[in-house]
Every structure is written in structure tokens, then in C-alpha cells.
Design a protein around this motif. Structure first.
Motif, PDB file in Angstrom:
ATOM      1  N   VAL A  59     -20.542 -17.945 -24.801  1.00 34.72           N
ATOM      2  CA  VAL A  59     -21.550 -17.050 -24.230  1.00 34.72           C
ATOM      3  C   VAL A  59     -21.062 -16.467 -22.911  1.00 34.72           C
ATOM      4  CG1 VAL A  59     -23.922 -16.890 -23.364  1.00 34.72           C
ATOM      5  CG2 VAL A  59     -23.424 -18.260 -25.386  1.00 34.72           C
ATOM      6  N   ARG A 127     -26.759 -19.343 -21.276  1.00 36.31           N
ATOM      7  CA  ARG A 127     -27.786 -18.287 -21.358  1.00 36.31           C
ATOM      8  C   ARG A 127     -28.810 -18.444 -20.244  1.00 36.31           C
ATOM      9  NH1 ARG A 127     -28.719 -17.952 -27.886  1.00 36.31           N
ATOM     10  NH2 ARG A 127     -26.951 -16.581 -28.291  1.00 36.31           N
ATOM     11  N   GLU A 131     -29.533 -15.804 -17.173  1.00 37.17           N
ATOM     12  CA  GLU A 131     -30.854 -15.237 -16.883  1.00 37.17           C
ATOM     13  C   GLU A 131     -31.261 -15.503 -15.444  1.00 37.17           C
ATOM     14  OE1 GLU A 131     -33.466 -16.858 -19.831  1.00 37.17           O
ATOM     15  OE2 GLU A 131     -32.420 -15.845 -21.466  1.00 37.17           O
TER      16      GLU A 131
END
Length: 145
Positions: A59, A127, A131
Motif C-alpha cells: 500500500v 491505509r 488517511e
């Protein structure tokens, strides 16, 4: 002059990462040896750590340019040699050969299932951090106005 089929910088990054991953795996194996009929904790541990890191790096580097050396070094190099499918297979062979069928089955099932959970945890962590970083950057930008 004929060009190489692969970027030599990427090959060097994979090589150097591979050395690091292999040294870590050997160090863990030497620090925590396992006897016959015991759960192969060293291999299980490095495979779980490797699955977690691979998910995280997957990611983290998804938006990086293709020429980036981070993924070849960390993903292919370190995670590729830190984790070890072939050693797991040898350990399964030894467990089955010694008649420890239940332990062999549990080890194979746990490695696959828990490895997947660790991979997903690495993905989720990156992730979440992405964020939080995006929100912090947006808040900082608003404060500048």
C-alpha cells in the motif's frame, strides 16, 4: 551495445535487500532453534512478519513511480528472503515423516490463515496512516490560510 533486460539499479536493490532479509532470517533461526516434534516458531515468526511488512509496503508504494527502488529493496529483497516457503515445506516434511500429522496440519493451516491476517493488518495499518497523514496535511493547509 545491447541493453540489459532489467534495470541494474533495481537488481542491486533486490540483491542488497535480499542480503538483509536473509541475515535476519538466519539470525532468528539460530537464536531460536526448534527440536523434532515442536512448532517451527522461527520460520512461522519470520513468515508472519514478512507478510505484515509486504502488505504494508504494497500500500505504501502503490503510488510511487516505477523507477523507485523502495519496492525492489523492501518488498522483493527483504521480504522475499525474510519469508521462506521452502523452509516451511521442509519443516512440514519433517513433521509428517516423524508422524506428527496433527502438528503438520496445524502448522500449514495456521501459516496460511495467520499469514493472510498479518498481510491484511499491514495493509490496514498503512491505509490508516495514510488517511491520518492526509487529514493532518489538510488541517495544516487550512491553518495557513
Amino acid at each position: 551495445m545491447r541493453s540489459l533486460p532489467h534495470d541494474p539499479r533495481k537488481l542491486l536493490a533486490i540483491y542488497l535487500g535480499g542480503v538483509v532479509g536473509a541475515l535476519i532470517r538466519v539470525g532468528v533461526a539460530q537464536a531460536a532453534s526448534v527440536g523434532p516434534g515442536q512448532w517451527p516458531w522461527p520460520t512461522f515468526a519470520v513468515n508472519m512478519v514478512g507478510a505484515f511488512l509486504l502488505g504494508y509496503f504494497f500500500v505504501l508504494f502503490r503510488d510511487h513511480p516505477e523507477e523507485s527502488l523502495r519496492h525492489p529493496f523492501l518488498g522483493t529483497g527483504i521480504c522475499g528472503t525474510l519469508t521462506t516457503f521452502s523452509t516451511m515445506q521442509l519443516e512440514l516434511f519433517r513433521l509428517v515423516d516423524d508422524g506428527d500429522l496433527g502438528l503438520a496440519f496445524a502448522y500449514a493451516a495456521a501459516t496460511i490463515a495467520v499469514g493472510y491476517v498479518f498481510l491484511r493488518a499491514g495493509i490496514a495499518l498503512e491505509r490508516e496512516q495514510s488517511e491520518v497523514g492526509a487529514v493532518s496535511a489538510a488541517e495544516w493547509s487550512e491553518d495557513e490560510r
